[in-house]
Design a protein around this motif. Structure first.
Motif, PDB file in Angstrom:
ATOM      1  N   PHE A 225       0.824  -1.201   0.000  1.00 36.03           N
ATOM      2  CA  PHE A 225       0.000   0.000   0.000  1.00 36.03           C
ATOM      3  C   PHE A 225       0.860   1.254   0.000  1.00 36.03           C
ATOM      4  CE2 PHE A 225      -3.451  -2.827   0.774  1.00 36.03           C
ATOM      5  CZ  PHE A 225      -4.605  -2.133   0.450  1.00 36.03           C
ATOM      6  N   GLN A 226       1.967   1.214   0.705  1.00 32.26           N
ATOM      7  CA  GLN A 226       2.867   2.371   0.708  1.00 32.26           C
ATOM      8  C   GLN A 226       3.499   2.571  -0.663  1.00 32.26           C
ATOM      9  OE1 GLN A 226       5.339   1.124   4.004  1.00 32.26           O
ATOM     10  NE2 GLN A 226       4.312   2.514   5.436  1.00 32.26           N
ATOM     11  N   ASP A 227       3.913   1.481  -1.304  1.00 32.20           N
ATOM     12  CA  ASP A 227       4.597   1.577  -2.594  1.00 32.20           C
ATOM     13  C   ASP A 227       3.662   1.999  -3.725  1.00 32.20           C
ATOM     14  OD1 ASP A 227       6.898   0.786  -1.340  1.00 32.20           O
ATOM     15  OD2 ASP A 227       6.793  -1.304  -2.008  1.00 32.20           O
ATOM     16  N   PHE A 228       2.469   1.411  -3.780  1.00 28.56           N
ATOM     17  CA  PHE A 228       1.567   1.637  -4.906  1.00 28.56           C
ATOM     18  C   PHE A 228       0.562   2.756  -4.679  1.00 28.56           C
ATOM     19  CE2 PHE A 228       2.604  -2.939  -5.777  1.00 28.56           C
ATOM     20  CZ  PHE A 228       3.301  -2.709  -6.953  1.00 28.56           C
ATOM     21  N   LEU A 229       0.139   2.952  -3.439  1.00 27.63           N
ATOM     22  CA  LEU A 229      -0.921   3.932  -3.166  1.00 27.63           C
ATOM     23  C   LEU A 229      -0.479   5.070  -2.257  1.00 27.63           C
ATOM     24  CD1 LEU A 229      -4.004   1.552  -2.683  1.00 27.63           C
ATOM     25  CD2 LEU A 229      -3.068   2.548  -4.776  1.00 27.63           C
ATOM     26  N   LYS A 230       0.766   5.037  -1.799  1.00 30.07           N
ATOM     27  CA  LYS A 230       1.301   6.103  -0.953  1.00 30.07           C
ATOM     28  C   LYS A 230       0.453   6.301   0.300  1.00 30.07           C
ATOM     29  CE  LYS A 230       4.225   6.598  -4.264  1.00 30.07           C
ATOM     30  NZ  LYS A 230       5.516   5.861  -4.146  1.00 30.07           N
ATOM     31  N   MET A 231      -0.013   5.204   0.886  1.00 30.35           N
ATOM     32  CA  MET A 231      -0.776   5.263   2.124  1.00 30.35           C
ATOM     33  C   MET A 231      -0.379   4.082   3.004  1.00 30.35           C
ATOM     34  SD  MET A 231      -4.591   3.781   1.089  1.00 30.35           S
ATOM     35  CE  MET A 231      -5.070   3.449   2.783  1.00 30.35           C
ATOM     36  N   ASP A 232      -0.516   4.268   4.305  1.00 34.26           N
ATOM     37  CA  ASP A 232      -0.251   3.206   5.258  1.00 34.26           C
ATOM     38  C   ASP A 232      -1.581   2.592   5.664  1.00 34.26           C
ATOM     39  OD1 ASP A 232       0.441   1.497   7.309  1.00 34.26           O
ATOM     40  OD2 ASP A 232       1.801   2.907   8.292  1.00 34.26           O
ATOM     41  N   ILE A 233      -1.881   1.405   5.134  1.00 38.51           N
ATOM     42  CA  ILE A 233      -3.170   0.777   5.385  1.00 38.51           C
ATOM     43  C   ILE A 233      -3.390   0.514   6.874  1.00 38.51           C
ATOM     44  CG2 ILE A 233      -2.261  -1.547   5.024  1.00 38.51           C
ATOM     45  CD1 ILE A 233      -5.780  -0.261   4.097  1.00 38.51           C
ATOM     46  N   LEU A 234      -2.316   0.373   7.639  1.00 36.93           N
ATOM     47  CA  LEU A 234      -2.450   0.089   9.070  1.00 36.93           C
ATOM     48  C   LEU A 234      -2.895   1.314   9.864  1.00 36.93           C
ATOM     49  CD1 LEU A 234       0.596  -2.284   9.691  1.00 36.93           C
ATOM     50  CD2 LEU A 234      -1.743  -2.826   8.998  1.00 36.93           C
ATOM     51  N   ASN A 235      -2.934   2.472   9.207  1.00 34.79           N
ATOM     52  CA  ASN A 235      -3.501   3.673   9.844  1.00 34.79           C
ATOM     53  C   ASN A 235      -4.988   3.827   9.535  1.00 34.79           C
ATOM     54  OD1 ASN A 235      -1.050   4.432  10.980  1.00 34.79           O
ATOM     55  ND2 ASN A 235      -0.475   5.714   9.235  1.00 34.79           N
ATOM     56  N   PHE A 236      -5.560   2.857   8.818  1.00 38.88           N
ATOM     57  CA  PHE A 236      -6.970   2.945   8.420  1.00 38.88           C
ATOM     58  C   PHE A 236      -7.696   1.638   8.749  1.00 38.88           C
ATOM     59  CE2 PHE A 236      -4.633   5.920   5.829  1.00 38.88           C
ATOM     60  CZ  PHE A 236      -5.432   7.054   5.826  1.00 38.88           C
ATOM     61  N   LEU A 237      -7.598   1.220   9.996  1.00 43.12           N
ATOM     62  CA  LEU A 237      -8.203  -0.041  10.412  1.00 43.12           C
ATOM     63  C   LEU A 237      -9.628   0.115  10.933  1.00 43.12           C
ATOM     64  CD1 LEU A 237      -5.191  -1.884  12.084  1.00 43.12           C
ATOM     65  CD2 LEU A 237      -5.996  -1.967   9.713  1.00 43.12           C
ATOM     66  N   GLU A 238     -10.137   1.341  10.917  1.00 43.82           N
ATOM     67  CA  GLU A 238     -11.544   1.573  11.224  1.00 43.82           C
ATOM     68  C   GLU A 238     -12.314   1.700   9.910  1.00 43.82           C
ATOM     69  OE1 GLU A 238     -12.938   1.480  14.185  1.00 43.82           O
ATOM     70  OE2 GLU A 238     -10.986   1.126  15.151  1.00 43.82           O
ATOM     71  N   THR A 239     -13.476   1.098   9.863  1.00 47.37           N
ATOM     72  CA  THR A 239     -14.257   1.061   8.622  1.00 47.37           C
ATOM     73  C   THR A 239     -14.528   2.463   8.080  1.00 47.37           C
ATOM     74  OG1 THR A 239     -15.322  -0.977   9.371  1.00 47.37           O
ATOM     75  CG2 THR A 239     -16.396   0.231   7.579  1.00 47.37           C
ATOM     76  N   LYS A 240     -14.949   3.350   8.956  1.00 49.00           N
ATOM     77  CA  LYS A 240     -15.280   4.729   8.557  1.00 49.00           C
ATOM     78  C   LYS A 240     -14.061   5.418   7.948  1.00 49.00           C
ATOM     79  CE  LYS A 240     -16.983   9.085  10.586  1.00 49.00           C
ATOM     80  NZ  LYS A 240     -15.724   9.858  10.470  1.00 49.00           N
TER      81      LYS A 240
END
Length: 316
Positions: A151-166
């Motif tokens: 996610f960091q390489d392809f989308l420039k985001m840390d998926i582990l910072n978005f573990l809440e559905t909202k």
């Protein structure tokens, strides 16, 4: 029918590999009382023609539950099976309602050992497949990464910072508006896979072999949560030339944890698909004596497609 030859050669090579590695080849019954609890995997229920009613039995979606019963009850430490499995899902180039599954388990070993098994299996099959002319380019580069890194390489985001559905839904709406979102509310894993399948998976065709590990904790299924980072679970998948090949867990053994996960899956299935499966009483009983283990499920037809020039590996 000539293509069946290559499927049989692959299956024999797989069996030879596991026999060499000291595994026991086991059988599991396809008709079971509980076919698996996964929310989005749908089973076929058997029918009693004489009574004109549905049976209490289902065709298994995986041999997992029975293989764990074998590990718990028998003096076997390493087991494998090649079995037809059945899932009520649309047909595609890599999906069929009936398909061959290879599963293997190691008692008292972690899933890092399974990672080595996958590499060694692929190497063995490539070296020992009788019809050498049917093999594609040899896979010799075995790369590993984490879901977080992808996610960091392809989308420039840390998926582990978005573990809440909202939070994840809002992130998609804000930065990935091209990803189609359903009008109704979804679970976290639905939003995750919408993002992964649309934005990341198409890029994986560039990797001959890619092992993806440390999945976000909401995707734990029957795997353990990491002791190092509770935001991730101990699970991995392997992609060959962009095709998802297998799924492995460091197996969760806590009855309390599994009870909570099964209850959640049961509720989600009822809400989303308006049906329930029988409670997995026998499997929960197995967990009373189930040892530490690791296991994996691998699609045999997908392996045939990835390693050989057979274009349509499904024969049924």
């Amino acid at each position: 029918m000539g293509k069946l030859k290559y499927q049989f050669e692959l299956i024999q090579a797989i069996r030879n590999f596991f026999t060499r590695e000291g595994f026991s080849d086991v059988l599991t019954p396809p008709a079971v009382e509980n076919p698996g609890m996964e929310t989005h995997i749908h089973p076929f229920q058997l029918f009693h023609k004489k009574t004109n009613h549905l049976s209490k039995l289902y065709l298994h979606t995986s041999p997992e539950f029975y293989m764990k019963k074998i590990l718990a009850q028998e003096e076997l430490n390493k087991i494998f099976t090649i079995n037809y499995c059945f899932r009520d899902e649309p047909t595609s180039a890599i999906h069929r309602p009936q398909f061959l599954m290879l599963e293997w388990y190691r008692k008292n070993e972690r899933y890092e050992r399974i990672m080595s098994d996958v590499e060694n299996l692929i190497g063995y099959v490539q070296e020992n497949f009788p019809s050498k002319a049917m093999l594609r380019n040899k896979i010799s580069s075995f790369q590993q990464t984490t879901v977080q890194s992808l996610f960091q390489d392809f989308l420039k985001m840390d998926i582990l910072n978005f573990l809440e559905t909202k939070d994840l839904k809002e992130k998609i709406q804000k930065d990935f508006s091209e990803v189609p979102l359903p009008s109704s509310e979804c679970a976290w894993d639905d939003y995750y896979f919408l993002l992964f399948l649309n934005k990341i998976e198409p890029q994986l065709v560039n990797y001959p072999y890619l092992l993806i590990k440390e999945f976000p904790a909401p995707l734990s299924a029957l795997s353990t949560i990491s002791n190092i980072d509770e935001r991730v679970c101990e699970r991995f998948e392997v992609y060959l030339n962009g095709i998802e090949l297998c799924n492995s867990f460091n197996e969760e053994t806590s009855k309390e944890v599994l009870l909570e996960r099964f209850q959640q899956q049961q509720e989600e299935k009822k809400t989303l698909y308006n049906y329930e499966l029988p409670w997995p009483n026998e499997f929960m009983q197995t967990m009373n004596s189930y040892p530490t283990s690791s296991g994996i499920a691998l699609g045999v037809e997908r392996l045939l497609l990835s390693l050989t020039k057979v274009e349509n590996p499904f024969f049924i």
